[in-house]
Write a protein that holds these residues in place. Structure first.
Motif, short mmCIF file in Angstrom:
data_model
loop_
_atom_site.label_atom_id
_atom_site.label_comp_id
_atom_site.label_asym_id
_atom_site.label_seq_id
_atom_site.Cartn_x
_atom_site.Cartn_y
_atom_site.Cartn_z
N TYR A 154 27.83 96.44 -12.59
CA TYR A 154 27.72 97.88 -11.89
C TYR A 154 28.26 98.77 -13.25
CZ TYR A 154 30.00 102.04 -11.07
OH TYR A 154 29.97 103.11 -10.62
N ASN A 155 29.61 98.15 -13.70
CA ASN A 155 30.39 98.63 -15.71
C ASN A 155 29.04 98.71 -16.18
OD1 ASN A 155 33.10 98.74 -13.72
ND2 ASN A 155 33.08 97.03 -13.96
N ASP A 156 28.38 97.33 -16.67
CA ASP A 156 27.51 97.54 -17.83
C ASP A 156 26.50 98.78 -17.87
OD1 ASP A 156 28.70 94.90 -18.92
OD2 ASP A 156 27.45 93.89 -18.32
N ASN A 157 25.89 98.57 -16.40
CA ASN A 157 24.77 99.61 -16.02
C ASN A 157 25.18 101.24 -16.12
OD1 ASN A 157 22.68 97.85 -15.71
ND2 ASN A 157 23.18 97.81 -13.21
N LYS A 158 26.76 101.15 -15.48
CA LYS A 158 27.44 102.50 -16.48
C LYS A 158 27.77 102.98 -17.68
CE LYS A 158 31.20 104.97 -15.22
NZ LYS A 158 32.81 105.01 -14.06
N TYR A 159 28.17 101.28 -18.65
CA TYR A 159 28.36 102.07 -20.13
C TYR A 159 26.53 102.04 -21.04
CZ TYR A 159 33.32 100.12 -20.43
OH TYR A 159 34.18 100.62 -20.88
N PHE A 160 25.46 101.74 -20.40
CA PHE A 160 24.60 102.07 -21.07
C PHE A 160 23.63 102.76 -20.08
CE2 PHE A 160 19.99 101.88 -20.61
CZ PHE A 160 19.61 100.56 -21.93
N ASP A 161 24.12 103.60 -19.05
CA ASP A 161 23.23 104.76 -18.88
C ASP A 161 23.98 105.94 -19.89
OD1 ASP A 161 21.53 103.39 -16.98
OD2 ASP A 161 22.78 103.77 -15.64
N SER A 162 25.37 105.74 -19.29
CA SER A 162 25.88 106.86 -20.34
C SER A 162 25.88 107.33 -21.42
CB SER A 162 27.65 106.69 -19.58
OG SER A 162 28.44 106.17 -19.66
N ASN A 163 25.63 106.13 -22.02
CA ASN A 163 25.11 106.03 -23.79
C ASN A 163 24.56 105.30 -24.29
OD1 ASN A 163 29.07 106.15 -23.87
ND2 ASN A 163 29.13 104.21 -23.31
N LYS A 164 23.21 105.78 -24.18
CA LYS A 164 22.03 105.78 -24.44
C LYS A 164 21.47 106.39 -26.11
CE LYS A 164 19.19 106.57 -20.61
NZ LYS A 164 20.18 106.53 -19.72
N LYS A 165 22.25 107.80 -25.99
CA LYS A 165 22.17 108.50 -27.10
C LYS A 165 22.81 107.59 -28.30
CE LYS A 165 18.84 112.15 -25.69
NZ LYS A 165 19.54 113.42 -25.52
N LYS A 166 24.05 107.61 -28.24
CA LYS A 166 25.20 107.03 -28.61
C LYS A 166 24.91 105.82 -29.65
CE LYS A 166 29.32 109.80 -27.04
NZ LYS A 166 30.57 109.51 -26.30
N TYR A 167 24.28 104.84 -28.86
CA TYR A 167 23.97 102.78 -29.02
C TYR A 167 22.98 103.58 -29.75
CZ TYR A 167 27.00 101.68 -25.53
OH TYR A 167 28.28 100.82 -24.12
N SER A 168 22.00 104.01 -29.86
CA SER A 168 20.59 104.27 -30.15
C SER A 168 21.02 104.78 -31.46
CB SER A 168 19.24 105.67 -29.72
OG SER A 168 19.15 104.95 -28.48
N ILE B 34 25.23 96.41 -35.96
CA ILE B 34 24.72 96.38 -34.94
C ILE B 34 25.85 96.33 -34.36
CG2 ILE B 34 22.73 96.81 -33.12
CD1 ILE B 34 21.02 96.12 -35.51
N HIS B 35 26.25 95.58 -34.03
CA HIS B 35 27.66 95.34 -32.56
C HIS B 35 28.38 95.89 -33.09
CE1 HIS B 35 28.64 92.15 -29.53
NE2 HIS B 35 29.38 92.81 -29.98
N SER B 36 29.14 95.65 -34.35
CA SER B 36 30.26 96.33 -34.27
C SER B 36 29.65 98.15 -33.69
CB SER B 36 30.87 96.29 -35.87
OG SER B 36 30.94 94.91 -35.91
N GLY B 37 29.03 98.39 -34.12
CA GLY B 37 28.97 99.80 -33.90
C GLY B 37 28.18 100.20 -32.37
N LEU B 38 28.80 99.12 -31.35
CA LEU B 38 28.03 99.25 -30.31
C LEU B 38 29.81 99.32 -29.65
CD1 LEU B 38 24.77 97.32 -29.46
CD2 LEU B 38 25.13 100.08 -29.56
N VAL B 39 30.80 97.76 -30.27
CA VAL B 39 31.69 97.93 -29.97
C VAL B 39 32.32 99.03 -29.91
CG1 VAL B 39 33.84 96.37 -30.21
CG2 VAL B 39 31.68 95.39 -30.02
N ASP B 40 32.41 99.97 -31.06
CA ASP B 40 33.37 101.28 -31.05
C ASP B 40 32.66 101.93 -30.48
OD1 ASP B 40 34.17 100.01 -33.25
OD2 ASP B 40 33.07 100.42 -35.53
N ILE B 41 32.13 101.98 -30.20
CA ILE B 41 31.27 103.26 -29.03
C ILE B 41 31.79 103.07 -27.19
CG2 ILE B 41 29.43 103.81 -27.39
CD1 ILE B 41 27.77 103.78 -29.91
N GLY B 42 31.88 101.66 -27.19
CA GLY B 42 32.33 101.12 -25.97
C GLY B 42 31.82 100.36 -25.25
#
Length: 302
Positions: free
Chosen positions: A270-284, A222-230
Protein backbone atom coordinates in the motif's frame (compact mmCIF):
# COMPACT_ATOMS: atom_id res chain seq x y z
CA UNK A 1 -75.82 22.80 5.16
CA UNK A 2 -75.20 20.41 8.01
CA UNK A 3 -72.55 17.74 7.70
CA UNK A 4 -73.82 14.23 7.65
CA UNK A 5 -72.68 12.23 10.60
CA UNK A 6 -70.60 9.19 9.81
CA UNK A 7 -71.98 5.88 10.63
CA UNK A 8 -69.97 3.61 12.87
CA UNK A 9 -69.00 1.33 9.99
CA UNK A 10 -67.79 4.31 7.88
CA UNK A 11 -65.76 5.68 10.78
CA UNK A 12 -64.08 2.30 11.29
CA UNK A 13 -63.18 2.08 7.59
CA UNK A 14 -61.64 5.58 7.57
CA UNK A 15 -59.72 4.78 10.75
CA UNK A 16 -58.34 1.59 9.23
CA UNK A 17 -57.23 3.42 6.07
CA UNK A 18 -55.39 5.99 8.16
CA UNK A 19 -53.71 3.30 10.22
CA UNK A 20 -52.68 1.51 7.03
CA UNK A 21 -51.16 4.69 5.60
CA UNK A 22 -49.22 5.25 8.84
CA UNK A 23 -47.87 1.70 8.68
CA UNK A 24 -46.75 2.13 5.08
CA UNK A 25 -45.09 5.47 5.88
CA UNK A 26 -43.42 4.04 8.98
CA UNK A 27 -42.15 1.03 7.01
CA UNK A 28 -40.73 3.34 4.34
CA UNK A 29 -38.93 5.47 6.93
CA UNK A 30 -37.50 2.40 8.65
CA UNK A 31 -36.36 0.95 5.30
CA UNK A 32 -34.54 4.14 4.33
CA UNK A 33 -33.05 4.62 7.80
CA UNK A 34 -31.78 1.09 8.32
CA UNK A 35 -30.82 0.74 4.65
CA UNK A 36 -28.62 3.82 4.92
CA UNK A 37 -26.80 2.54 8.00
CA UNK A 38 -26.46 -0.94 6.54
CA UNK A 39 -24.82 0.42 3.39
CA UNK A 40 -22.60 2.77 5.39
CA UNK A 41 -21.38 0.00 7.69
CA UNK A 42 -20.82 -2.31 4.71
CA UNK A 43 -18.71 0.34 2.98
CA UNK A 44 -16.67 0.92 6.13
CA UNK A 45 -15.96 -2.81 6.43
CA UNK A 46 -15.13 -3.08 2.72
CA UNK A 47 -12.65 -0.21 2.64
CA UNK A 48 -11.13 -1.26 5.96
CA UNK A 49 -10.63 -4.77 4.65
CA UNK A 50 -9.16 -3.46 1.37
CA UNK A 51 -6.76 -1.19 3.25
CA UNK A 52 -5.61 -3.90 5.65
CA UNK A 53 -5.14 -6.58 3.00
CA UNK A 54 -3.30 -4.26 0.61
CA UNK A 55 -0.99 -3.08 3.38
CA UNK A 56 -0.31 -6.29 5.22
CA UNK A 57 -0.95 -8.98 2.65
CA UNK A 58 2.04 -11.28 2.55
CA UNK A 59 1.31 -13.31 -0.55
CA UNK A 60 2.45 -11.74 -3.78
CA UNK A 61 0.47 -12.18 -6.96
CA UNK A 62 2.61 -12.43 -10.06
CA UNK A 63 2.62 -14.24 -13.36
CA UNK A 64 2.95 -17.95 -12.80
CA UNK A 65 4.19 -17.70 -9.23
CA UNK A 66 3.40 -16.76 -5.65
CA UNK A 67 7.03 -16.75 -4.66
CA UNK A 68 8.87 -13.82 -3.20
CA UNK A 69 11.42 -13.05 -5.90
CA UNK A 70 11.08 -12.39 -9.59
CA UNK A 71 13.96 -12.80 -11.99
CA UNK A 72 13.75 -12.24 -15.74
CA UNK A 73 15.89 -14.43 -17.97
CA UNK A 74 15.79 -15.56 -21.56
CA UNK A 75 15.75 -19.26 -22.40
CA UNK A 76 15.79 -20.60 -25.94
CA UNK A 77 13.62 -23.52 -24.84
CA UNK A 78 10.69 -21.21 -24.12
CA UNK A 79 8.61 -19.94 -27.00
CA UNK A 80 6.37 -17.64 -24.96
CA UNK A 81 7.61 -14.29 -23.75
CA UNK A 82 11.24 -15.17 -22.92
CA UNK A 83 10.50 -14.26 -19.32
CA UNK A 84 10.88 -16.87 -16.62
CA UNK A 85 9.91 -16.47 -13.00
CA UNK A 86 12.60 -17.90 -10.78
CA UNK A 87 12.75 -18.10 -7.02
CA UNK A 88 15.19 -18.71 -4.22
CA UNK A 89 12.79 -21.38 -2.98
CA UNK A 90 12.49 -24.80 -4.63
CA UNK A 91 8.95 -25.38 -5.85
CA UNK A 92 8.65 -28.56 -7.84
CA UNK A 93 5.05 -27.77 -8.75
CA UNK A 94 6.05 -24.70 -10.76
CA UNK A 95 7.85 -25.54 -14.00
CA UNK A 96 9.08 -21.95 -14.34
CA UNK A 97 11.05 -21.86 -11.10
CA UNK A 98 14.01 -23.95 -12.29
CA UNK A 99 16.90 -22.41 -14.17
CA UNK A 100 17.89 -24.08 -17.43
CA UNK A 101 21.40 -25.57 -17.33
CA UNK A 102 21.89 -24.70 -21.01
CA UNK A 103 21.75 -20.94 -20.62
CA UNK A 104 24.33 -19.26 -22.84
CA UNK A 105 22.93 -15.71 -22.71
CA UNK A 106 24.56 -14.76 -19.44
CA UNK A 107 28.05 -14.14 -20.81
CA UNK A 108 29.46 -10.63 -20.27
CA UNK A 109 29.34 -8.24 -23.19
CA UNK A 110 31.50 -5.17 -23.52
CA UNK A 111 29.67 -1.93 -22.75
CA UNK A 112 30.23 0.74 -25.36
CA UNK A 113 29.22 4.35 -25.76
CA UNK A 114 28.79 6.14 -29.09
CA UNK A 115 30.33 9.47 -28.16
CA UNK A 116 29.00 11.63 -30.99
CA UNK A 117 27.83 14.49 -28.80
CA UNK A 118 24.19 13.50 -29.15
CA UNK A 119 22.54 11.93 -26.14
CA UNK A 120 20.06 9.19 -27.09
CA UNK A 121 18.34 7.32 -24.27
CA UNK A 122 16.42 4.06 -24.46
CA UNK A 123 13.61 3.85 -21.90
CA UNK A 124 12.26 0.34 -21.47
CA UNK A 125 8.78 -0.01 -19.95
CA UNK A 126 8.89 -3.52 -18.48
CA UNK A 127 6.40 -6.19 -19.60
CA UNK A 128 3.41 -5.37 -21.80
CA UNK A 129 0.52 -7.06 -23.61
CA UNK A 130 0.07 -10.66 -22.53
CA UNK A 131 2.97 -10.25 -20.10
CA UNK A 132 1.34 -8.24 -17.31
CA UNK A 133 4.25 -8.57 -14.88
CA UNK A 134 3.38 -8.37 -11.21
CA UNK A 135 -0.27 -7.87 -10.43
CA UNK A 136 -2.23 -7.08 -7.30
CA UNK A 137 -6.00 -7.01 -7.52
CA UNK A 138 -6.73 -4.89 -10.62
CA UNK A 139 -3.30 -3.26 -10.73
CA UNK A 140 -0.75 -4.53 -13.27
CA UNK A 141 2.95 -3.81 -13.44
CA UNK A 142 2.89 -3.32 -17.22
CA UNK A 143 0.62 -0.27 -16.82
CA UNK A 144 2.69 1.39 -14.09
CA UNK A 145 5.96 0.95 -15.98
CA UNK A 146 4.49 2.49 -19.12
CA UNK A 147 3.19 5.50 -17.18
CA UNK A 148 6.66 6.27 -15.84
CA UNK A 149 8.34 5.61 -19.19
CA UNK A 150 6.06 8.11 -20.94
CA UNK A 151 6.66 10.70 -18.22
CA UNK A 152 10.45 10.26 -18.50
CA UNK A 153 10.18 10.62 -22.27
CA UNK A 154 8.16 13.80 -21.91
CA UNK A 155 10.65 15.33 -19.49
CA UNK A 156 13.77 14.40 -21.48
CA UNK A 157 12.24 15.70 -24.71
CA UNK A 158 11.68 19.03 -22.97
CA UNK A 159 15.45 19.01 -22.35
CA UNK A 160 16.14 18.33 -26.05
CA UNK A 161 17.22 14.74 -25.40
CA UNK A 162 16.24 12.11 -27.95
CA UNK A 163 14.28 9.26 -26.36
CA UNK A 164 13.66 5.80 -27.77
CA UNK A 165 10.88 3.78 -26.13
CA UNK A 166 10.96 0.00 -26.39
CA UNK A 167 7.16 0.19 -26.27
CA UNK A 168 4.84 3.18 -26.27
CA UNK A 169 1.61 1.29 -25.68
CA UNK A 170 0.26 -1.92 -24.16
CA UNK A 171 1.72 -4.59 -26.41
CA UNK A 172 4.05 -7.53 -25.92
CA UNK A 173 7.73 -7.28 -26.78
CA UNK A 174 10.42 -9.89 -26.09
CA UNK A 175 13.48 -9.24 -23.99
CA UNK A 176 15.76 -9.75 -26.98
CA UNK A 177 13.80 -7.21 -29.02
CA UNK A 178 14.20 -4.63 -26.25
CA UNK A 179 17.95 -5.10 -26.37
CA UNK A 180 17.95 -4.98 -30.19
CA UNK A 181 16.04 -1.69 -30.23
CA UNK A 182 18.64 -0.09 -27.99
CA UNK A 183 21.45 -1.35 -30.22
CA UNK A 184 19.80 -0.51 -33.56
CA UNK A 185 19.03 3.05 -32.49
CA UNK A 186 22.57 3.47 -31.13
CA UNK A 187 21.31 4.58 -27.74
CA UNK A 188 23.79 5.80 -25.18
CA UNK A 189 21.91 4.58 -22.11
CA UNK A 190 19.36 1.88 -21.39
CA UNK A 191 16.94 2.29 -18.46
CA UNK A 192 14.55 -0.58 -17.76
CA UNK A 193 11.59 0.28 -15.54
CA UNK A 194 9.86 -2.31 -13.35
CA UNK A 195 7.93 -2.74 -10.13
CA UNK A 196 8.58 -5.40 -7.54
CA UNK A 197 6.24 -7.78 -5.71
CA UNK A 198 6.59 -10.03 -2.71
CA UNK A 199 6.92 -9.68 1.04
CA UNK A 200 9.06 -6.57 1.04
CA UNK A 201 8.76 -2.84 0.47
CA UNK A 202 10.89 -0.05 -0.92
CA UNK A 203 12.87 0.88 -4.02
CA UNK A 204 15.97 -0.75 -5.47
CA UNK A 205 18.16 -0.27 -8.53
CA UNK A 206 20.10 -2.95 -10.39
CA UNK A 207 23.22 -3.08 -12.56
CA UNK A 208 24.88 -6.05 -14.21
CA UNK A 209 27.50 -7.91 -12.17
CA UNK A 210 30.30 -6.57 -14.38
CA UNK A 211 28.89 -3.06 -14.87
CA UNK A 212 31.39 -0.39 -15.82
CA UNK A 213 31.86 2.79 -13.81
CA UNK A 214 29.48 4.76 -15.98
CA UNK A 215 26.67 2.26 -15.41
CA UNK A 216 27.28 2.38 -11.68
CA UNK A 217 27.28 6.17 -11.68
CA UNK A 218 24.04 6.21 -13.69
CA UNK A 219 22.34 3.74 -11.33
CA UNK A 220 23.48 5.54 -8.19
CA UNK A 221 22.46 8.95 -9.56
CA UNK A 222 18.96 7.75 -10.41
CA UNK A 223 18.57 5.95 -7.12
CA UNK A 224 19.76 8.94 -5.08
CA UNK A 225 17.31 11.17 -6.91
CA UNK A 226 14.39 8.90 -6.08
CA UNK A 227 15.44 8.62 -2.44
CA UNK A 228 15.65 12.41 -2.14
CA UNK A 229 12.06 12.75 -3.37
CA UNK A 230 10.84 10.18 -0.87
CA UNK A 231 10.40 6.40 -0.79
CA UNK A 232 9.07 3.96 1.79
CA UNK A 233 12.40 2.15 2.15
CA UNK A 234 15.84 2.39 0.54
CA UNK A 235 16.80 -1.11 -0.66
CA UNK A 236 19.95 0.22 -2.29
CA UNK A 237 21.78 -0.19 -5.59
CA UNK A 238 22.58 -3.84 -6.30
CA UNK A 239 24.39 -5.88 -8.91
CA UNK A 240 23.38 -9.18 -10.49
CA UNK A 241 19.81 -10.19 -9.79
CA UNK A 242 17.49 -11.34 -7.04
CA UNK A 243 18.61 -14.89 -7.72
CA UNK A 244 22.36 -14.37 -7.62
CA UNK A 245 24.89 -11.55 -7.54
CA UNK A 246 26.59 -13.26 -10.49
CA UNK A 247 23.51 -13.95 -12.60
CA UNK A 248 22.16 -10.86 -14.31
CA UNK A 249 18.85 -9.76 -15.70
CA UNK A 250 18.75 -10.47 -19.40
CA UNK A 251 18.36 -6.87 -20.54
CA UNK A 252 21.30 -5.74 -18.40
CA UNK A 253 23.53 -8.61 -19.45
CA UNK A 254 22.87 -8.18 -23.16
CA UNK A 255 22.86 -4.43 -23.68
CA UNK A 256 26.21 -3.07 -24.86
CA UNK A 257 25.51 0.36 -23.43
CA UNK A 258 25.59 1.57 -19.80
CA UNK A 259 22.34 0.33 -18.31
CA UNK A 260 20.37 -0.13 -15.12
CA UNK A 261 17.05 -1.60 -14.05
CA UNK A 262 14.71 0.20 -11.64
CA UNK A 263 12.34 -1.57 -9.25
CA UNK A 264 10.00 1.27 -8.28
CA UNK A 265 8.43 -0.18 -5.16
CA UNK A 266 6.33 -3.27 -4.47
CA UNK A 267 3.08 -3.42 -6.42
CA UNK A 268 1.28 -5.26 -3.61
CA UNK A 269 2.40 -2.82 -0.91
CA UNK A 270 0.00 0.00 0.00
CA UNK A 271 2.69 2.52 0.97
CA UNK A 272 4.80 1.87 -2.12
CA UNK A 273 1.76 2.38 -4.36
CA UNK A 274 0.99 5.61 -2.53
CA UNK A 275 4.51 6.93 -3.12
CA UNK A 276 4.43 5.80 -6.74
CA UNK A 277 1.07 7.39 -7.55
CA UNK A 278 1.77 10.72 -5.89
CA UNK A 279 5.32 11.15 -7.24
CA UNK A 280 5.23 9.92 -10.85
CA UNK A 281 6.25 13.27 -12.35
CA UNK A 282 8.87 13.95 -9.67
CA UNK A 283 10.38 10.48 -10.10
CA UNK A 284 10.43 10.93 -13.88
CA UNK A 285 12.23 14.25 -13.53
CA UNK A 286 14.77 12.71 -11.14
CA UNK A 287 15.44 9.88 -13.59
CA UNK A 288 15.83 12.34 -16.45
CA UNK A 289 18.13 14.64 -14.49
CA UNK A 290 20.32 11.71 -13.43
CA UNK A 291 20.67 10.59 -17.05
CA UNK A 292 21.71 14.06 -18.19
CA UNK A 293 24.08 14.43 -15.24
CA UNK A 294 25.76 11.11 -16.04
CA UNK A 295 26.23 12.14 -19.65
CA UNK A 296 27.76 15.44 -18.62
CA UNK A 297 30.08 13.73 -16.15
CA UNK A 298 31.50 11.24 -18.63
CA UNK A 299 31.29 12.93 -22.01
CA UNK A 300 32.20 16.32 -23.30
CA UNK A 301 29.59 18.05 -25.40
CA UNK A 302 30.70 18.66 -28.94
Amino acid sequence: MEKRKLTRSEYIKIKKRRQQKRKILRAGVYTVYYGFWTILIALIFYFSYSFITSKFKKDSTSIGSKNKDIVMYNYDSYDTDNTVVASTTNDASNKNTSVSPNVTDNKPRKQDFVDDGKLIVCIDAGHGGKDIGCNSKKRNEKNDTLKIALEVQKYLKSKKVKVILTRSNDYFISLQKRVDICSEKKCDYFISIHRNCGNGSGYETWTSSDANEESKYLANSIHSGLVDIGISKDRGVKSGSQKSSKEDYFVLRNTTTPACLLELGFLNNYNDNKYFDSNKKKYSKAIGDAIIDTYNQYHEKK
